[in-house]
Design a protein around this motif. Structure first.
Motif, PDB file in Angstrom:
ATOM      1  N   TYR A 106       0.829  -1.197   0.000  1.00 31.24           N
ATOM      2  CA  TYR A 106       0.000   0.000   0.000  1.00 31.24           C
ATOM      3  C   TYR A 106       0.868   1.253   0.000  1.00 31.24           C
ATOM      4  O   TYR A 106       1.952   1.275   0.588  1.00 31.24           O
ATOM      5  CB  TYR A 106      -0.931   0.008   1.220  1.00 31.24           C
ATOM      6  CG  TYR A 106      -1.855  -1.192   1.248  1.00 31.24           C
ATOM      7  CD1 TYR A 106      -3.075  -1.161   0.589  1.00 31.24           C
ATOM      8  CD2 TYR A 106      -1.488  -2.352   1.930  1.00 31.24           C
ATOM      9  CE1 TYR A 106      -3.917  -2.274   0.601  1.00 31.24           C
ATOM     10  CE2 TYR A 106      -2.322  -3.464   1.946  1.00 31.24           C
ATOM     11  CZ  TYR A 106      -3.533  -3.410   1.279  1.00 31.24           C
ATOM     12  OH  TYR A 106      -4.350  -4.508   1.292  1.00 31.24           O
ATOM     13  N   ASP A 107       0.369   2.298  -0.644  1.00 32.43           N
ATOM     14  CA  ASP A 107       1.125   3.541  -0.757  1.00 32.43           C
ATOM     15  C   ASP A 107       0.940   4.365   0.509  1.00 32.43           C
ATOM     16  O   ASP A 107       0.208   5.356   0.538  1.00 32.43           O
ATOM     17  CB  ASP A 107       0.659   4.327  -1.982  1.00 32.43           C
ATOM     18  CG  ASP A 107       1.774   5.159  -2.583  1.00 32.43           C
ATOM     19  OD1 ASP A 107       2.950   4.872  -2.289  1.00 32.43           O
ATOM     20  OD2 ASP A 107       1.476   6.097  -3.326  1.00 32.43           O
ATOM     21  N   ILE A 108       1.619   3.953   1.567  1.00 31.10           N
ATOM     22  CA  ILE A 108       1.456   4.554   2.882  1.00 31.10           C
ATOM     23  C   ILE A 108       2.836   4.897   3.445  1.00 31.10           C
ATOM     24  O   ILE A 108       3.810   4.185   3.200  1.00 31.10           O
ATOM     25  CB  ILE A 108       0.701   3.586   3.825  1.00 31.10           C
ATOM     26  CG1 ILE A 108       0.361   4.247   5.154  1.00 31.10           C
ATOM     27  CG2 ILE A 108       1.490   2.299   4.045  1.00 31.10           C
ATOM     28  CD1 ILE A 108      -0.557   3.393   6.029  1.00 31.10           C
ATOM     29  N   SER A 109       2.910   6.016   4.190  1.00 33.51           N
ATOM     30  CA  SER A 109       4.187   6.401   4.810  1.00 33.51           C
ATOM     31  C   SER A 109       4.540   5.425   5.922  1.00 33.51           C
ATOM     32  O   SER A 109       3.673   5.011   6.697  1.00 33.51           O
ATOM     33  CB  SER A 109       4.098   7.817   5.375  1.00 33.51           C
ATOM     34  OG  SER A 109       3.877   8.752   4.346  1.00 33.51           O
ATOM     35  N   ALA A 116      13.299  11.463  -6.966  1.00 34.46           N
ATOM     36  CA  ALA A 116      12.521  10.290  -6.538  1.00 34.46           C
ATOM     37  C   ALA A 116      11.073  10.335  -6.997  1.00 34.46           C
ATOM     38  O   ALA A 116      10.269   9.514  -6.548  1.00 34.46           O
ATOM     39  CB  ALA A 116      12.573  10.161  -5.014  1.00 34.46           C
ATOM     40  N   ASN A 117      10.717  11.269  -7.870  1.00 32.19           N
ATOM     41  CA  ASN A 117       9.329  11.389  -8.321  1.00 32.19           C
ATOM     42  C   ASN A 117       8.817  10.042  -8.841  1.00 32.19           C
ATOM     43  O   ASN A 117       9.470   9.388  -9.656  1.00 32.19           O
ATOM     44  CB  ASN A 117       9.230  12.446  -9.410  1.00 32.19           C
ATOM     45  CG  ASN A 117       7.801  12.880  -9.658  1.00 32.19           C
ATOM     46  OD1 ASN A 117       7.000  12.957  -8.730  1.00 32.19           O
ATOM     47  ND2 ASN A 117       7.476  13.150 -10.902  1.00 32.19           N
ATOM     48  N   ASP A 118       7.663   9.624  -8.339  1.00 34.27           N
ATOM     49  CA  ASP A 118       7.034   8.325  -8.627  1.00 34.27           C
ATOM     50  C   ASP A 118       7.723   7.175  -7.908  1.00 34.27           C
ATOM     51  O   ASP A 118       7.297   6.020  -8.030  1.00 34.27           O
ATOM     52  CB  ASP A 118       7.004   8.024 -10.131  1.00 34.27           C
ATOM     53  CG  ASP A 118       6.098   8.979 -10.888  1.00 34.27           C
ATOM     54  OD1 ASP A 118       5.146   9.477 -10.275  1.00 34.27           O
ATOM     55  OD2 ASP A 118       6.345   9.217 -12.078  1.00 34.27           O
ATOM     56  N   GLY A 119       8.794   7.450  -7.156  1.00 35.35           N
ATOM     57  CA  GLY A 119       9.516   6.411  -6.433  1.00 35.35           C
ATOM     58  C   GLY A 119       9.430   6.598  -4.932  1.00 35.35           C
ATOM     59  O   GLY A 119       8.410   7.059  -4.402  1.00 35.35           O
ATOM     60  N   THR A 120      10.511   6.239  -4.230  1.00 34.88           N
ATOM     61  CA  THR A 120      10.545   6.264  -2.764  1.00 34.88           C
ATOM     62  C   THR A 120      11.754   7.038  -2.283  1.00 34.88           C
ATOM     63  O   THR A 120      12.847   6.898  -2.836  1.00 34.88           O
ATOM     64  CB  THR A 120      10.616   4.827  -2.199  1.00 34.88           C
ATOM     65  OG1 THR A 120       9.508   4.073  -2.683  1.00 34.88           O
ATOM     66  CG2 THR A 120      10.594   4.827  -0.674  1.00 34.88           C
ATOM     67  N   ILE A 121      11.567   7.832  -1.234  1.00 39.23           N
ATOM     68  CA  ILE A 121      12.692   8.503  -0.589  1.00 39.23           C
ATOM     69  C   ILE A 121      12.787   7.999   0.851  1.00 39.23           C
ATOM     70  O   ILE A 121      11.771   7.871   1.539  1.00 39.23           O
ATOM     71  CB  ILE A 121      12.543  10.042  -0.633  1.00 39.23           C
ATOM     72  CG1 ILE A 121      13.837  10.715  -0.154  1.00 39.23           C
ATOM     73  CG2 ILE A 121      11.343  10.532   0.169  1.00 39.23           C
ATOM     74  CD1 ILE A 121      13.900  12.203  -0.464  1.00 39.23           C
ATOM     75  N   PHE A 122      14.005   7.662   1.268  1.00 36.76           N
ATOM     76  CA  PHE A 122      14.255   7.167   2.623  1.00 36.76           C
ATOM     77  C   PHE A 122      14.940   8.271   3.417  1.00 36.76           C
ATOM     78  O   PHE A 122      16.066   8.654   3.110  1.00 36.76           O
ATOM     79  CB  PHE A 122      15.131   5.917   2.580  1.00 36.76           C
ATOM     80  CG  PHE A 122      15.510   5.380   3.944  1.00 36.76           C
ATOM     81  CD1 PHE A 122      14.531   5.026   4.857  1.00 36.76           C
ATOM     82  CD2 PHE A 122      16.845   5.212   4.299  1.00 36.76           C
ATOM     83  CE1 PHE A 122      14.875   4.527   6.110  1.00 36.76           C
ATOM     84  CE2 PHE A 122      17.191   4.709   5.546  1.00 36.76           C
ATOM     85  CZ  PHE A 122      16.207   4.373   6.448  1.00 36.76           C
ATOM     86  N   VAL A 138       7.295   8.250   1.176  1.00 36.76           N
ATOM     87  CA  VAL A 138       8.302   8.531   2.193  1.00 36.76           C
ATOM     88  C   VAL A 138       8.386   7.383   3.189  1.00 36.76           C
ATOM     89  O   VAL A 138       7.384   6.959   3.759  1.00 36.76           O
ATOM     90  CB  VAL A 138       7.987   9.846   2.939  1.00 36.76           C
ATOM     91  CG1 VAL A 138       8.981  10.066   4.078  1.00 36.76           C
ATOM     92  CG2 VAL A 138       8.013  11.028   1.981  1.00 36.76           C
ATOM     93  N   VAL A 139       9.604   6.870   3.351  1.00 39.32           N
ATOM     94  CA  VAL A 139       9.907   5.941   4.445  1.00 39.32           C
ATOM     95  C   VAL A 139      10.953   6.637   5.304  1.00 39.32           C
ATOM     96  O   VAL A 139      12.005   7.036   4.808  1.00 39.32           O
ATOM     97  CB  VAL A 139      10.454   4.599   3.926  1.00 39.32           C
ATOM     98  CG1 VAL A 139      10.773   3.677   5.099  1.00 39.32           C
ATOM     99  CG2 VAL A 139       9.461   3.929   2.994  1.00 39.32           C
TER     100      VAL A 139
END
Length: 490
Positions: free
Chosen positions: A184-187, A255-261, A300-301
């Motif tokens: 799921y697309d959740i922080s 990171a557009n459309d991706g994930t940033i840690f 965002v993670v």
């Protein structure tokens, strides 16, 4: 859904400029300039992905202008459009100005849109691979192929099944939560001590999510002052602050459309927390010095070794930002809380170190693994990696023996072994005090120097614990009360 890229169109003929704008406006955010001077104003204030420039203009020609752009704003993909077919100009454009494509008039609307889409794709793919300019002689398809291959390898490397743990390990529950979150697309907020593998878990979440085919970027939020951290994450224009010598694309846009840690999120200042909160609420960034904001779609993670709920109660971390980040919290247990995993992790690390150091080591002596299971590992897996590297370097034979253990493991089979290892003439009172000192030091280490929490665990008042810190010369000023930061002050 991807946000529209910005295309800067430069043409001194107003009718041609309007025609280009109408064709491109449905797919892109279009900026129009009548000459090089007006175009430079856009480049100074906006993030531009693609430049489409007419060759024949008053003053600077298109190639001359794009040569200047290449020096001052190297990131945008540069293209020339012209009704002339001068081969020397084409060669000069490719070689001197780093031109991506030369488009001849009259152009076909659909073909033009397709060409600009390819230029935007090249811009984004090169940013993902940290390529600084369009000088790399790779086609967009080849760049995409390389990235796809690398991501396929990354998915295998960061598979949940590769996270080492025993059948009875608490990591089973952690991995189950992470698997569910990845769907799921959740922080996600990952908590736990330093060295427990929070980034490894974040990567596994990304590579098992719907965003797995997009970029994963990492930023250590505790490593930079606010201004540089803003520039790293949100981007900046040339001259926005001292040392900003060129435009910088921020990691949120990369990171557009991706994930940033966002690692060590608990170390950020209240001022920065306000700006990050706005980015998360509005899904847009405003680069430092830019005139307009840009929409971004980023998962965002975040991770921290602090107790952010306590930080919120103490007023050091914004409550609204905490709830934005901690939509799905996951806690990583410390290595001392999963001792059943220690032999398996040690064997995995040894295999990696042997390969890296080109050493023929058959394995550990059984007594070493017993020692490792009894050690508290305050530095967790990262400390174990360092220990095993040291052992391999010092090994004389083909098996790691107890003699190659560092003194801290030999003397700290439990937290109090070194306290008991004293001169035989020591009195009982001295030995008891040494044990008490060791117990206090170990408890403070466990609670990251937080006096209030350590005092509670030891059954002491804060005043009583501070008195013992002074008595045992444990440098009480290096520890914090709960109303302070709860971390060691260097």
């Amino acid at each position: 859904m991807s946000t529209p890229a910005t295309v800067l169109v430069i043409d001194d003929e107003i009718r041609s400029l309007e025609a280009l704008r109408r064709v491109l406006d449905d797919e892109f955010e279009v900026l129009c300039a009548k000459d090089a001077q007006e175009a430079e104003k856009f480049l100074q204030g906006d993030m531009v992905h693609v430049i489409l420039c007419d060759q024949r203009m008053p003053g600077l020609s298109g190639v001359e202008f794009l040569k200047r752009v290449r020096d001052l704003w190297p990131d945008p993909v540069r293209m020339i459009i012209s009704g002339y077919s001068d081969s020397e100009e084409i060669i000069a454009g490719v070689n001197e100005a780093g031109i991506y494509q030369y488009i001849t008039k009259p152009w076909h609307p659909e073909k033009l849109v397709e060409i600009v889409q390819g230029a935007v794709q090249l811009f984004r793919l090169q940013k993902e691979t940290e390529t600084a300019s369009v000088d790399v002689k790779l086609t967009p398809n080849r760049v995409k192929q390389v990235i796809t291959e690398k991501r396929g390898a990354a998915r295998q490397l960061y598979d949940f099944d590769r996270i080492v743990h025993a059948p009875s390990s608490p990591m089973h529950g952690v991995i189950d939560l992470a698997r569910r979150a990845s769907d799921y697309d959740i922080s996600v907020l990952i908590t736990g001590e330093s060295g427990t593998g929070k980034e490894l878990l974040a990567r596994a979440i990304h590579y098992h999510s719907a965003r797995a085919n997009k970029v994963f970027v990492v930023e250590n939020c505790g490593a930079l002052p606010d201004e540089l951290l803003e520039s790293e994450l949100f981007g900046s224009k040339k001259g926005a602050f001292t040392g900003a010598y060129q435009d910088r694309i921020g990691l949120f846009e990369v990171a557009n459309d991706g994930t940033i840690f966002l690692d060590e999120i608990g170390e950020t200042s209240p001022a920065f927390q306000v700006k990050l909160l706005r980015v998360l609420q509005e899904s847009e960034i405003r680069p430092l010095g830019a005139q307009r904001a840009r929409k971004v779609d980023v998962r965002v993670v975040a991770a921290t070794n602090r107790n952010l709920e306590a930080e919120v109660e103490a007023g050091r971390f914004r409550r609204d930002l905490y709830y934005r980040l901690a939509a799905f919290p996951i806690h990583m247990p410390a290595l001392r809380e999963r001792t059943m995993d220690i032999p398996l992790i040690a064997e995995r690390i040894l295999a990696e170190v042997k390969a890296a150091f080109n050493r023929e080591i058959k394995g550990f002596a059984a007594s070493i693994l017993d020692e490792m299971k009894q050690y508290s590992w305050p530095g967790n897996v990262r400390e174990m990696q360092n220990e095993i590297q040291r052992m391999v370097v010092l090994a004389d034979g083909d098996r790691l023996e107890t003699s190659s253990l560092s003194s801290r493991l030999r003397d700290h089979r439990d937290p109090f072994r070194s306290a008991l290892k004293m001169n035989g003439s020591s009195t009982l009172k001295i030995k008891v005090e040494a044990l008490e000192k060791a117990a206090i030091a170990e408890c403070l280490e466990r609670f990251n120097g937080n006096i209030s929490r350590a005092a509670g665990a030891l059954g002491l008042s804060r005043v009583g614990l501070r008195s013992k810190l002074s008595r045992y010369d444990l440098k009480k000023d290096t520890y914090d009360d709960e109303e302070n930061s709860g971390r060691r002050a260097d």
